[in-house]
Motif scaffolding. Structure first.
Motif, PDB file in Angstrom:
ATOM      1  N   GLU A  30      -3.645  41.144 -33.755  1.00 21.57           N
ATOM      2  CA  GLU A  30      -3.056  39.999 -34.433  1.00 21.57           C
ATOM      3  C   GLU A  30      -4.120  39.393 -35.330  1.00 21.57           C
ATOM      4  O   GLU A  30      -5.130  38.884 -34.849  1.00 21.57           O
ATOM      5  CB  GLU A  30      -2.542  38.978 -33.413  1.00 21.57           C
ATOM      6  N   ARG A  32      -4.665  37.886 -39.696  1.00 16.72           N
ATOM      7  CA  ARG A  32      -4.180  37.746 -41.079  1.00 16.72           C
ATOM      8  C   ARG A  32      -4.604  38.950 -41.919  1.00 16.72           C
ATOM      9  O   ARG A  32      -3.869  39.375 -42.803  1.00 16.72           O
ATOM     10  CB  ARG A  32      -4.689  36.452 -41.701  1.00 16.72           C
ATOM     11  N   TRP A  34      -4.967  42.049 -40.821  1.00 19.96           N
ATOM     12  CA  TRP A  34      -4.035  43.117 -40.447  1.00 19.96           C
ATOM     13  C   TRP A  34      -2.705  42.934 -41.155  1.00 19.96           C
ATOM     14  O   TRP A  34      -2.168  43.877 -41.741  1.00 19.96           O
ATOM     15  CB  TRP A  34      -3.850  43.138 -38.932  1.00 19.96           C
ATOM     16  N   ASP A  35      -2.163  41.713 -41.116  1.00 21.28           N
ATOM     17  CA  ASP A  35      -0.880  41.430 -41.758  1.00 21.28           C
ATOM     18  C   ASP A  35      -0.937  41.715 -43.257  1.00 21.28           C
ATOM     19  O   ASP A  35       0.006  42.278 -43.825  1.00 21.28           O
ATOM     20  CB  ASP A  35      -0.463  39.977 -41.522  1.00 21.28           C
ATOM     21  N   ARG A  36      -2.044  41.362 -43.893  1.00 20.78           N
ATOM     22  CA  ARG A  36      -2.199  41.626 -45.331  1.00 20.78           C
ATOM     23  C   ARG A  36      -2.243  43.123 -45.599  1.00 20.78           C
ATOM     24  O   ARG A  36      -1.596  43.614 -46.535  1.00 20.78           O
ATOM     25  CB  ARG A  36      -3.460  40.944 -45.877  1.00 20.78           C
ATOM     26  N   ASP A  39       1.263  44.382 -45.369  1.00 22.09           N
ATOM     27  CA  ASP A  39       2.044  43.936 -46.532  1.00 22.09           C
ATOM     28  C   ASP A  39       1.671  44.709 -47.797  1.00 22.09           C
ATOM     29  O   ASP A  39       2.526  44.990 -48.631  1.00 22.09           O
ATOM     30  CB  ASP A  39       1.850  42.433 -46.785  1.00 22.09           C
TER      31      ASP A  39
END
Length: 166
Positions: A30, A32, A34-36, A39
């Motif tokens: 978890e 940011r 990783w999320d980027r 995306d």
């Protein structure tokens, strides 16, 4: 053939949410960063052990006599808890992982630390008692040998810095 030339991040398949570790679990990340990466379509997920033909679940395996560097040099082995020598399959999986990473433009790897394949800073010592030794797993060492920087799943900031300067 894809025309996307953005540098990519190779990740252990189990980090990307698939319950494919030897004991049918995954590794949750978890962040940011990783999320980027997700995306932006930068994550290339691959499991060297599955590519080498291991099932899920599978017997626990550890490095006996050293780390991935010594396995690749022929002076250590990867053994299952049954005593079966699975070194050749781990080396085959590492080769497949490097080929996949290179074919997909990966410039950095984020791997599951501790694994006999993917450990980036330590591996289990072969005693199956939870003891560890410093060093890399077979995949991580082969990536390093090919000049692909390797990071553990808790080092996304460092991996991202390399990716961005790539």
């Amino acid at each position: 053939m894809a025309t996307d030339t953005k540098p990519k991040v190779f990740v252990s398949g189990c980090i990307n949410g698939a319950p494919i570790r030897y004991n049918e679990t995954n590794v949750v990340v978890e962040s940011r960063i990783w999320d980027r990466w997700i995306d932006e379509g930068l994550v290339v997920s691959f499991c060297a052990e599955l590519a080498a033909g291991f099932p899920v679940p599978r017997r626990p395996a550890e490095t006996v006599g050293g780390d991935g560097a010594l396995v690749l040099a022929g002076s250590a082995a990867v053994m299952e808890d049954t005593g079966a020598n699975v070194t050749d399959r781990f080396i085959d999986g590492a080769r497949l992982a490097v080929e996949h990473a290179r074919a997909n433009g990966c410039v950095v790897a984020v791997l599951t630390d501790g694994s006999p394949s993917c450990g980036s800073s330590y591996v289990y010592d072969g005693s199956f008692t939870g003891e560890t030794v410093p060093g890399m797993g077979v995949v991580a060492q082969m990536f390093a040998d090919y000049g692909i920087p390797v990071f553990a799943e808790n080092q996304l900031d460092l991996a991202d810095a390399v990716l961005r300067t790539g």
